[in-house]
Design an enzyme around this catalytic site. Sequence first.
Site, PDB file in Angstrom:
ATOM      1  N   SER A  71       0.783  -1.237   0.000  1.00  0.00           N
ATOM      2  CA  SER A  71       0.000   0.000   0.000  1.00  0.00           C
ATOM      3  C   SER A  71       0.813   1.284   0.000  1.00  0.00           C
ATOM      4  CB  SER A  71      -0.949   0.011   1.211  1.00  0.00           C
ATOM      5  OG  SER A  71      -1.863  -1.063   1.122  1.00  0.00           O
ATOM      6  N   SER A  72       2.049   1.242   0.468  1.00  0.00           N
ATOM      7  CA  SER A  72       2.821   2.482   0.586  1.00  0.00           C
ATOM      8  C   SER A  72       4.290   2.221   0.316  1.00  0.00           C
ATOM      9  CB  SER A  72       2.653   3.081   1.991  1.00  0.00           C
ATOM     10  OG  SER A  72       3.225   2.219   2.971  1.00  0.00           O
TER      11      SER A  72
END
Length: 299
Positions: free
Chosen positions: A26-27
């Site tokens: 996600s990041s």
Amino acid sequence: MTELLNNLKIKPEHLARKAIVYLRQSSDKQVRENKESQRLQYDVAERMRGLGWGEVEIIGSDLGSSAAIGSARREGFERVLSSVALGEVGIVASREVSRLSRTDKDWRRLLEVCQIFGTLLADEQQIYDLNYLDDQLVLGIKGTLSVIELKVLRQRLQEGQESKARRGELFKRLPVGYVLDTMGKVVLHPDRRICEAIQLVFVKFHELWSVRQTFQWFRDHDVELPANPVRGTQLIWKIPSQSLIRDILCNPFYAGAYVWGRRPVKTLLVEGRLEKRQGATHRPDEWPGLYPRSSPGVY
């Protein structure tokens, strides 16, 4: 028993096409720090080879991309859909359903195109054939749980932040001139030059009684001020802009008050995408989370 059912679902026409292994985190921070998750996702490719696929394509261009609603377009996910729609893919595999999608819209798109072109789906547990009603039901439930899980995580994080803010303890970034000590308390910055520079802004404002004239004085005399960078943690020194002077003078923290939620965030639809934008700053009597600080103001 599960492996037997999986093998029955894999047919020669599936093996004749390639397998796609989709990777996502996600990041950028997860990409840098959570290497074990990446390794487990890459291991899915070996599983596909063990099941008989000779051509296995790994799509990892979405590492560091969120799959939540309103996030930027995922190039890797769109490649998966395009390849399936061209009839090139026998199976789409990912370690977890949540890697593929966190929104109902994307999940339904993937299921629909896989069903039309006879493409299997696989996660860590098993292989799914959308021609089977039971597999459709299981995938529908897993997709729904994936969406709900993200919403629950966000809600918990938001509630935790709000609770901390109500106690006057939420500090995402302290104003220049303050730091947290080893006990987590707000104290003056140990660098005296930084404190004196911020104090000079207030001194000059009391002399000139104008934000623009205060800004002009610093520009005319080439006096630099410390500022928080857009990215990173180290303070930078620069000739101030008028907005920097205004932000310092209008920050209630320097008056000894803690505020939270000064700039409301609104979600807007811009060119077909949801974007979060900051609204106008609240008036002082509208600021939520307004508390006097336990330590006296400095300036």
